[in-house]
Scaffold this motif. Structure first.
Motif, PDB file in Angstrom:
ATOM      1  N   ILE A  62      48.210  28.884 -20.730  1.00  0.00           N
ATOM      2  CA  ILE A  62      49.354  29.799 -20.656  1.00  0.00           C
ATOM      3  C   ILE A  62      48.960  31.060 -19.897  1.00  0.00           C
ATOM      4  O   ILE A  62      49.685  31.523 -19.000  1.00  0.00           O
ATOM      5  N   ARG A  63      47.795  31.615 -20.232  1.00  0.00           N
ATOM      6  CA  ARG A  63      47.327  32.847 -19.587  1.00  0.00           C
ATOM      7  C   ARG A  63      47.112  32.649 -18.092  1.00  0.00           C
ATOM      8  O   ARG A  63      47.490  33.496 -17.271  1.00  0.00           O
ATOM      9  N   GLU A  64      46.526  31.503 -17.739  1.00  0.00           N
ATOM     10  CA  GLU A  64      46.228  31.265 -16.325  1.00  0.00           C
ATOM     11  C   GLU A  64      47.501  31.171 -15.491  1.00  0.00           C
ATOM     12  O   GLU A  64      47.576  31.699 -14.384  1.00  0.00           O
ATOM     13  N   TRP A  65      48.521  30.514 -16.059  1.00  0.00           N
ATOM     14  CA  TRP A  65      49.769  30.409 -15.300  1.00  0.00           C
ATOM     15  C   TRP A  65      50.562  31.708 -15.283  1.00  0.00           C
ATOM     16  O   TRP A  65      51.301  31.969 -14.343  1.00  0.00           O
ATOM     17  N   ARG A  66      50.392  32.566 -16.271  1.00  0.00           N
ATOM     18  CA  ARG A  66      50.975  33.909 -16.201  1.00  0.00           C
ATOM     19  C   ARG A  66      50.375  34.688 -15.023  1.00  0.00           C
ATOM     20  O   ARG A  66      51.081  35.402 -14.307  1.00  0.00           O
ATOM     21  N   GLU A  67      49.071  34.528 -14.821  1.00  0.00           N
ATOM     22  CA  GLU A  67      48.413  35.205 -13.706  1.00  0.00           C
ATOM     23  C   GLU A  67      48.925  34.686 -12.363  1.00  0.00           C
ATOM     24  O   GLU A  67      49.055  35.449 -11.403  1.00  0.00           O
ATOM     25  N   ILE A  68      49.198  33.396 -12.296  1.00  0.00           N
ATOM     26  CA  ILE A  68      49.736  32.828 -11.052  1.00  0.00           C
ATOM     27  C   ILE A  68      51.098  33.436 -10.744  1.00  0.00           C
ATOM     28  O   ILE A  68      51.403  33.781  -9.594  1.00  0.00           O
ATOM     29  N   PHE A  69      51.950  33.574 -11.747  1.00  0.00           N
ATOM     30  CA  PHE A  69      53.261  34.202 -11.536  1.00  0.00           C
ATOM     31  C   PHE A  69      53.091  35.624 -11.009  1.00  0.00           C
ATOM     32  O   PHE A  69      53.818  36.057 -10.110  1.00  0.00           O
ATOM     33  N   LYS A  70      52.140  36.371 -11.564  1.00  0.00           N
ATOM     34  CA  LYS A  70      51.892  37.735 -11.097  1.00  0.00           C
ATOM     35  C   LYS A  70      51.484  37.738  -9.626  1.00  0.00           C
ATOM     36  O   LYS A  70      51.973  38.555  -8.832  1.00  0.00           O
ATOM     37  N   LYS A  71      50.585  36.837  -9.269  1.00  0.00           N
ATOM     38  CA  LYS A  71      50.112  36.787  -7.880  1.00  0.00           C
ATOM     39  C   LYS A  71      51.225  36.433  -6.909  1.00  0.00           C
ATOM     40  O   LYS A  71      51.241  36.897  -5.772  1.00  0.00           O
ATOM     41  N   ALA A  72      52.170  35.620  -7.367  1.00  0.00           N
ATOM     42  CA  ALA A  72      53.288  35.230  -6.507  1.00  0.00           C
ATOM     43  C   ALA A  72      54.334  36.335  -6.400  1.00  0.00           C
ATOM     44  O   ALA A  72      55.218  36.278  -5.536  1.00  0.00           O
ATOM     45  N   GLY A  73      54.252  37.342  -7.285  1.00  0.00           N
ATOM     46  CA  GLY A  73      55.186  38.464  -7.218  1.00  0.00           C
ATOM     47  C   GLY A  73      56.254  38.467  -8.287  1.00  0.00           C
ATOM     48  O   GLY A  73      57.263  39.157  -8.157  1.00  0.00           O
ATOM     49  N   LYS A  74      56.035  37.704  -9.389  1.00  0.00           N
ATOM     50  CA  LYS A  74      57.020  37.616 -10.461  1.00  0.00           C
ATOM     51  C   LYS A  74      56.420  38.137 -11.759  1.00  0.00           C
ATOM     52  O   LYS A  74      55.285  37.785 -12.109  1.00  0.00           O
ATOM     53  N   ASP A  75      57.180  38.953 -12.473  1.00  0.00           N
ATOM     54  CA  ASP A  75      56.732  39.503 -13.745  1.00  0.00           C
ATOM     55  C   ASP A  75      56.749  38.403 -14.806  1.00  0.00           C
ATOM     56  O   ASP A  75      57.826  37.927 -15.177  1.00  0.00           O
ATOM     57  N   SER A  82      57.448  27.472 -17.696  1.00  0.00           N
ATOM     58  CA  SER A  82      58.080  26.545 -18.646  1.00  0.00           C
ATOM     59  C   SER A  82      57.167  26.167 -19.806  1.00  0.00           C
ATOM     60  O   SER A  82      57.641  25.969 -20.929  1.00  0.00           O
ATOM     61  N   ALA A  83      55.850  26.073 -19.583  1.00  0.00           N
ATOM     62  CA  ALA A  83      54.949  25.737 -20.688  1.00  0.00           C
ATOM     63  C   ALA A  83      54.920  26.863 -21.722  1.00  0.00           C
ATOM     64  O   ALA A  83      54.942  26.612 -22.929  1.00  0.00           O
ATOM     65  N   GLU A  84      54.903  28.104 -21.253  1.00  0.00           N
ATOM     66  CA  GLU A  84      54.932  29.233 -22.187  1.00  0.00           C
ATOM     67  C   GLU A  84      56.251  29.255 -22.958  1.00  0.00           C
ATOM     68  O   GLU A  84      56.268  29.511 -24.168  1.00  0.00           O
ATOM     69  N   ALA A  85      57.360  28.976 -22.260  1.00  0.00           N
ATOM     70  CA  ALA A  85      58.666  28.950 -22.932  1.00  0.00           C
ATOM     71  C   ALA A  85      58.689  27.900 -24.044  1.00  0.00           C
ATOM     72  O   ALA A  85      59.244  28.138 -25.126  1.00  0.00           O
ATOM     73  N   GLU A 112      50.620  19.677 -24.385  1.00  0.00           N
ATOM     74  CA  GLU A 112      49.227  19.250 -24.548  1.00  0.00           C
ATOM     75  C   GLU A 112      48.303  19.955 -23.566  1.00  0.00           C
ATOM     76  O   GLU A 112      47.207  20.406 -23.929  1.00  0.00           O
ATOM     77  N   TYR A 113      48.729  20.071 -22.305  1.00  0.00           N
ATOM     78  CA  TYR A 113      47.854  20.615 -21.274  1.00  0.00           C
ATOM     79  C   TYR A 113      48.120  22.085 -20.980  1.00  0.00           C
ATOM     80  O   TYR A 113      47.422  22.687 -20.163  1.00  0.00           O
ATOM     81  N   GLN A 114      49.151  22.664 -21.597  1.00  0.00           N
ATOM     82  CA  GLN A 114      49.494  24.090 -21.437  1.00  0.00           C
ATOM     83  C   GLN A 114      49.795  24.440 -19.982  1.00  0.00           C
ATOM     84  O   GLN A 114      49.435  25.505 -19.484  1.00  0.00           O
ATOM     85  N   VAL A 115      50.472  23.537 -19.291  1.00  0.00           N
ATOM     86  CA  VAL A 115      50.866  23.783 -17.898  1.00  0.00           C
ATOM     87  C   VAL A 115      52.307  23.332 -17.687  1.00  0.00           C
ATOM     88  O   VAL A 115      52.804  22.446 -18.386  1.00  0.00           O
TER      89      VAL A 115
END
Length: 223
Positions: A62-75, A82-85, A112-115
């Motif tokens: 979950i944390r890793e994909w939050r960082e990806i959203f930040k890098k792409a320009g999304k809060d 969707s995995a976090e949701a 299961e894979y948190q992605v």
């Protein structure tokens, strides 16, 4: 159908990678009891694990994909992948109910894979697919029932425009019980080694075929 990663994603997220699975001659229907049971038990297990005070955002995937959203320009606090949701729903005991076999397995694997994982009716996709960053005025009707702006989101786009994202997928290419040919995109964690990524995708694919029949092939695309 060819799938490619755009240069702008690779410049922002150098280790970006996805698993791409093509399914043909599948039969989508009501999930067998085994899938329903495993999905319910897994959600209950996640709920009790989170009762110990651990935050959803502390989970590695979950944390890793939050960082990806930040890098792409999304809060990531406003636009949760969707995995976090799914995890936040489970945390509130708002457990996922069975929809049909393809969606139920997609949700199970995402937990299961948190992605994030997207699955699409390949017959509704026009031409080749590019994974890229969404533009200023790009929108689509999402499975959440709303018109969603995909500006600065990672998206999947075909000849008609964007149809999928690790945020929410579109109605246009949604899988139904009439689907026989599907495309599945697994948004892997960039930190995952290629060998482990192949093992994960192959395991997911085999279970999907075990439930749906048909034939399948996969590949890993990375920057």
């Amino acid at each position: 159908m060819e799938i490619q990663l755009s240069a702008n994603i690779c410049s922002i997220i150098p280790n970006f990678k996805i698993g791409v699975i093509h399914y043909d001659q599948i039969a989508v229907g009501e999930s067998p009891q085994m899938v329903k049971g495993r999905l319910q038990l897994f959600q209950e297990s996640i709920y009790f694990d989170l009762l110990d005070g651990k935050s959803v955002t502390e989970l590695e995937g979950i944390r890793e994909w939050r960082e990806i959203f930040k890098k792409a320009g999304k809060d990531p606090n406003r636009y949760r992948h969707s995995a976090e949701a799914l995890y936040r729903r489970v945390q509130k005991q708002n457990y996922l109910q069975p929809v049909h076999s393809a969606i139920d397995l997609n949700n199970f694997f995402s937990l299961e894979y948190q992605v994030p994982i997207g699955i699409y009716d390949a017959e509704k996709i026009t031409g080749d697919v590019t994974i890229r960053i969404g533009g200023d005025n790009e929108v689509y009707l999402g499975l959440n029932g709303r018109e969603n702006s995909v500006h600065n989101l990672i998206i999947s786009a075909d000849g008609e425009g964007p149809f999928g994202s690790p945020f929410v997928d579109s109605v246009r290419t949604s899988v139904t019980t009439a689907t026989t040919h599907a495309l599945q995109i697994v948004y892997l964690r960039p930190s995952l080694e290629t060998k482990k990524a192949n093992e994960l995708i192959e395991s997911l694919m085999k279970m999907f075929i075990q439930i749906h029949g048909g034939i399948a092939s996969y590949k890993i695309l990375g920057c």
